[in-house]
Design an enzyme around this catalytic site. Structure first.
Site, PDB file in Angstrom:
ATOM      1  N   ASP A 232      -4.517   4.021   1.331  1.00  0.00           N
ATOM      2  CA  ASP A 232      -5.030   3.446   0.060  1.00  0.00           C
ATOM      3  C   ASP A 232      -6.520   2.960   0.069  1.00  0.00           C
ATOM      4  OD1 ASP A 232      -4.401   2.170  -2.687  1.00  0.00           O
ATOM      5  OD2 ASP A 232      -4.640   0.235  -1.449  1.00  0.00           O
ATOM      6  N   GLU A 262      -7.094   7.866  -0.680  1.00  0.00           N
ATOM      7  CA  GLU A 262      -7.448   7.779  -2.126  1.00  0.00           C
ATOM      8  C   GLU A 262      -8.748   7.428  -1.928  1.00  0.00           C
ATOM      9  OE1 GLU A 262      -6.841   4.450  -5.608  1.00  0.00           O
ATOM     10  OE2 GLU A 262      -6.694   4.206  -3.502  1.00  0.00           O
TER      11      GLU A 262
END
Ligand code: CA
Length: 481
Positions: A232, A262
């Site tokens: 993340d 990400e």
């Protein structure tokens, strides 16, 4: 031989009923049937409450097992239910990927006082005033878990910055002062330095933090048998640390641990630099392609379909990319809202599912619906089966019109009756003649989506006019009796 397919197993607005691990366990046979090979699970650890998606991570060691934040179960369920889900996935030959939130921590147990300096949110290298003592929520003592699994307790020395001073009641970005403290340098350059995103920003330069996160990752992946990780907010995390985290997981757990990050930007050059800095040991989501899909949906006929892959990661770096249409952040109401228009969704999915390059990701919200709304299961199943059974062999592009494009998958001998012609239009009904080769002469071809009803008989060159309706997609395949 089978095409891989990633499934994002959640959307933002799932009910906080702690039943999601059970729901997904029930869905495993269906997901297997549509060709899913790996599933990305939401952050499974305790957040700030039972309503937390897990991205406001409180305790990485509480997987719905301890009475903390007024609940034992997380939004998704308990540790035992997660284990059942992952075991079920493995029994079906599918892989489980863990969502790993290392950038920040939220919901500290206590405040403490320390020196900090407020910085300009628009330029974090700019100090707004003198350093002063503030009272911050930075003590994580985990009274509900105690020392089980880890005795590490967090304090202000383990963070770079927070966003709230309890003593004055003022919000801002407060950079914490101390020996060797400061924002990480190798992060996204936006706002002068984008190390700080939200909550208490984890200081990955602190040696105790590094060792704690490495040993947590080892514990987490081994305990549940995860096969990979989805990282993340990597643009806010020191690049050398991120690379070392991946290396540590491969050394401590399994050398085949899969990793995708990400990095939310449509700047392909920035993504390429990041992959280079990661020595290409991971993949990134193709955010640029997602934005092309969004623009194509909004602009309709005005969009030149031949440019759909321009400035995308899948074009620049096909080996290091997960392609997707939408996700939990781009869905309506979220901070990065940029949802692809309904009419363009089947076209976008055809463009990620049926082509050679990229590891495509199917979004739970698109397939099963958002907030209990209707999903596109029936519509997408045609394309999913086309990926599973037909999308093999060399690829040829026929980008023949600004409002219509086609591509061919020639088929593979190892997959009987494979091969397809995909035609897409964002304007009127359209089509083009394509010859597939004399070995296909006389074959009957049909549109697997059912959008076109006619049957085509291929001529002596194995050719035909492959048509598509306006604003639609057709997937022509050999008719098998
Ligand atoms: Ca950070």
């Amino acid at each position: 031989m089978n095409n891989g397919l990633l499934f994002q197993g959640f959307e933002w607005e799932l009910p906080a009923d702690s039943k999601h691990w059970e729901r997904l366990t029930g869905a495993v046979p269906q997901l297997k049937d549509i060709g899913v090979s790996g599933i990305w699970l939401p952050p499974a650890y305790k957040g700030t409450s039972v309503f937390d998606t897990g991205y406001s991570a409180y305790d990485l060691y509480d997987i719905g097992e301890f009475e903390q934040k007024d609940t034992v179960a997380t939004k998704y369920g308990t540790a035992d239910e997660l284990q059942t889900l992952i075991d079920t996935l493995h029994e079906h030959g599918m892989r489980a990927y863990a969502d790993v939130v290392l950038n920040h921590k939220a919901g500290a147990d206590e405040t403490e006082k320390f020196m900090a300096v407020p910085v300009d949110p628009d330029n974090r290298s700019e100090e707004l005033s003198e350093a002063r003592e503030i009272e911050g929520w930075t003590k994580f003592t985990y009274p509900g878990r105690g020392d089980q699994y880890s005795s590490f307790k967090w304090n202000f020395n383990h963070f770079t910055a927070i966003d709230f001073d309890q003593a004055s009641g003022e919000s801002g970005i407060y950079r914490i002062l101390g020996d060797n403290k400061g924002f990480a340098v190798a992060v996204d350059p936006e706002y002068g330095n984008y190390d700080y995103l939200m909550h208490a920003d984890v200081d990955t330069a602190h040696p105790d933090v590094r060792e704690e996160l490495f040993s947590w990752g080892e514990w987490y992946l081994k305990r549940f048998g995860f096969d990979g990780i989805r990282l993340d907010a990597v643009k806010h995390i020191d690049e050398p640390f991120m690379r070392e985290f991946i290396e540590q997981m491969r050394a401590r757990v399994n050398e085949d641990i899969y990793a995708v990050g990400e990095y939310w930007t449509s700047d392909v050059e920035r993504m390429r630099q990041y992959l280079d800095s990661m020595q290409f040991h991971m993949q990134l989501f193709d955010v640029a392609l997602h934005f092309n899909f969004q623009r194509a949906g909004m602009e309709g006929e005005a969009f030149d379909l031949r440019t759909i892959f321009d400035n995308t990661l899948v074009k620049a770096n096909p080996l290091n990319v997960v392609t997707f249409v939408d996700n939990h952040d781009s869905q309506p109401g979220q901070a990065l809202e940029s949802f692809v228009d309904d009419w363009f969704k089947p076209l976008a999915y055809a463009l990620i599912l049926l082509r050679h390059d990229g590891y495509p990701c199917l979004f739970y919200g698109d397939y099963y619906g958002i907030e209990g709304g209707e999903g596109k299961e029936d519509l997408l199943n045609h394309l999913l089966y086309a990926r599973k059974e037909k999308a093999y062999g060399p690829e040829e592009d026929y980008f023949f019109d600004e409002n219509a494009i086609a591509f061919v998958r020639k088929g593979d001998m190892e997959v009987p009756h494979s091969g397809l012609v995909c035609v897409l239009s964002n304007g009127a009904e359209n089509g083009t003649y394509i010859a597939l080769g004399a070995d296909r002469a006389g074959q009957t071809w049909i549109d697997m989506t059912g959008n076109r009803g006619e049957e085509l008989t291929l001529d002596e060159e194995g050719g035909a006019d492959f048509l598509v309706n306006g604003g639609s997609v057709s997937v022509w395949v050999e008719k098998v009796e």
